[in-house]
Structure formats: structure tokens, C-alpha cells
Design an enzyme around this catalytic site. Structure first.
Site, short mmCIF file in Angstrom:
data_model
loop_
_atom_site.label_atom_id
_atom_site.label_comp_id
_atom_site.label_asym_id
_atom_site.label_seq_id
_atom_site.Cartn_x
_atom_site.Cartn_y
_atom_site.Cartn_z
N ASN A 29 2.19 6.65 -6.41
CA ASN A 29 1.15 5.78 -7.40
C ASN A 29 -0.50 6.17 -6.92
OD1 ASN A 29 1.13 4.76 -4.78
ND2 ASN A 29 1.82 2.84 -5.33
N ARG A 87 -8.91 -2.73 -4.16
CA ARG A 87 -7.70 -3.06 -4.63
C ARG A 87 -7.75 -3.50 -6.26
NH1 ARG A 87 -3.51 -2.43 -1.10
NH2 ARG A 87 -2.32 -3.72 -2.65
N GLU A 91 -6.84 1.45 10.13
CA GLU A 91 -6.58 2.75 9.42
C GLU A 91 -7.76 3.54 9.46
OE1 GLU A 91 -3.50 0.35 6.56
OE2 GLU A 91 -5.47 0.98 5.52
N LYS A 95 -3.36 10.21 -2.90
CA LYS A 95 -2.01 10.41 -2.36
C LYS A 95 -1.71 11.92 -2.92
CE LYS A 95 -0.45 6.07 -1.41
NZ LYS A 95 1.01 4.83 -2.10
N HIS A 151 -3.63 4.74 -2.00
CA HIS A 151 -3.64 3.54 -0.79
C HIS A 151 -4.88 3.03 -0.68
CE1 HIS A 151 -2.63 1.62 2.88
NE2 HIS A 151 -3.82 2.01 3.02
N TYR A 170 2.58 4.34 8.25
CA TYR A 170 3.30 3.22 7.40
C TYR A 170 4.41 2.66 8.41
CZ TYR A 170 1.66 4.43 2.64
OH TYR A 170 0.70 4.43 1.62
P1 GDP Z 1 0.27 -1.06 -1.81
O1 GDP Z 1 -0.42 -1.98 -0.79
O2 GDP Z 1 -0.05 -1.50 -3.02
O3 GDP Z 1 0.05 0.44 -1.72
O4 GDP Z 1 1.94 -1.49 -1.45
P2 GDP Z 1 2.85 -1.52 -0.47
O5 GDP Z 1 2.07 -1.88 0.93
O6 GDP Z 1 3.60 -2.64 -0.78
O7 GDP Z 1 3.85 -0.33 -0.22
C1 GDP Z 1 3.01 0.75 0.21
C2 GDP Z 1 3.58 1.86 -0.50
O8 GDP Z 1 5.11 2.34 -0.40
C3 GDP Z 1 3.24 1.87 -1.99
O9 GDP Z 1 2.02 2.13 -2.26
C4 GDP Z 1 4.33 2.90 -2.35
O10 GDP Z 1 3.95 4.37 -2.28
C5 GDP Z 1 5.49 2.84 -1.57
N1 GDP Z 1 6.50 1.87 -2.23
C6 GDP Z 1 6.40 0.38 -2.37
N2 GDP Z 1 7.31 -0.03 -2.95
C7 GDP Z 1 8.15 1.00 -3.05
C8 GDP Z 1 9.47 1.22 -3.78
O11 GDP Z 1 10.35 0.39 -4.08
N3 GDP Z 1 9.88 2.68 -3.76
C9 GDP Z 1 9.24 3.57 -3.35
N4 GDP Z 1 9.95 4.79 -3.41
N5 GDP Z 1 8.16 3.37 -2.92
C10 GDP Z 1 7.58 2.20 -2.81
#
Ligand code: GDP
Length: 140
Positions: A114, A87, A128, A11, A117, A51
Site C-alpha cells: 500500500n 494519515r 520510529e 514502501k 507508512h 513492525y
Molecule cells: P497502517 O497504519 O495504515 O499502515 O496499517 P496497520 O498498522 O494496520 O498495518 C501495517 C501494515 O501492515 C499495512 O500498512 C500493510 O502494509 C500491512 N497490512 C495490514 N493489514 C494487512 C493484511 O490484511 N494483509 C497484508 N498482507 N498486509 C496487511
């Protein structure tokens, strides 16, 4: 477990800090092979399509803005049980909850910024990969 392919993104927070090689070293040390990789710069609209599953979440706009803020590196990783293994190497979404040695523990700045992805299931991995790569670009 069979050999699988999974989709990965390094990212904007990580490419900006020149961490592509350090993150790739983590994948390779875990036995994941990078079978496709390119550096691209998404528009906010393209990030929004990727997304779309999060469209109703309060952080959606911020997430799309972030993903379009700097270049990203999109990748296909291959290996035994690659989806779950990636993961594991990535660590928890929130770096404060990520295990020692994981990419997010070591490099992520926040729950949003973070660093990586990774696909969460075979169906999403296939979708994807197809969004970003043609078959000819996958070189196993
Ligand atoms: P992942 O599968 O671990 O990447 O997590 P998710 O699918 O739940 O979320 C997708 C992405 O959305 C995450 O990797 C973060 O970049 C973003 N994200 C998730 N939760 C939050 C949040 O509470 N705040 C913000 N700003 N971004 C978030």
C-alpha cells in the site's frame, strides 16, 4: 495545533514503480515539509523489528518479506498537525477504502502493498524517527 514531525516510509511497491517523486509531491502539496530523507534496503530482520507490534498478526511474515523486497525511502515530515495530516494524505490502509486524491487510492496495489507508512501517534513517531535517523540528519 503545533508544528509536529512524523515518520514516513515510501514502501517497496512504490519505489519499484519509480513513484518517489509523485508521492513526495502529494506531501508537499499538503503542506508537509520533508526535513530528512534517505533510500535504504532493509533486511527482513530489520523490517521485523520495525513492525514488531504486528508480530502476532497472520500477515506479519508476508509484511516483513515485502518490506525487505526492494529499497524503501524513509523520511521525516514536518508541519502543522503533521501526524494526522499525513494519515489523511496517505488514505485508508486498504486502497479499496481510501478516499479520492489520497496516495493509497492513487498508487497502492493492495492492503499489503500500500505504498506508504506513516506514524499513528506522537510516541510512535518519536520512536520510529529515532530508529532510522540521528539528530544531525533532521534538517528543519
Ligand atoms: P497502517 O497504519 O495504515 O499502515 O496499517 P496497520 O498498522 O494496520 O498495518 C501495517 C501494515 O501492515 C499495512 O500498512 C500493510 O502494509 C500491512 N497490512 C495490514 N493489514 C494487512 C493484511 O490484511 N494483509 C497484508 N498482507 N498486509 C496487511
Amino acid at each position: 495545533m503545533a508544528v509536529q514531525r512524523t515518520f514516513s516510509i515510501i514502501k517497496p511497491d512504490a519505489t519499484k514503480r519509480n513513484l518517489t517523486g509523485a508521492i513526495n509531491a502529494k506531501f508537499e502539496a499538503a503542506g508537509l515539509r520533508i526535513v530528512a530523507q534517505k533510500r535504504i534496503h532493509l533486511t527482513k530482520a530489520q523490517a521485523g523489528v520495525f513492525y514488531a507490534v504486528h508480530a502476532e498478526r497472520p500477515f506479519y511474515d508476508e509484511l516483513c518479506e515485502f518490506m525487505a523486497s526492494e529499497p524503501i525511502v524513509v523520511q521525516v515530515l514536518e508541519g502543522e498537525d503533521a501526524i494526522a495530516k499525513n494519515r489523511e494524505v496517505m488514505g485508508a490502509t486498504n486502497p479499496a477504502e481510501a478516499d479520492e486524491g489520497t496516495i493509497r487510492k492513487e498508487f497502492a496495489l493492495s492492503i499489503g502493498e500500500n505504498s506508504v507508512h506513516g506514524s499513528d501517534a506522537p510516541e510512535t513517531a518519536a520512536e520510529e524517527i529515532a530508529y532510522f535517523f540521528s539528530g544531525l540528519e533532521l534538517v528543519g
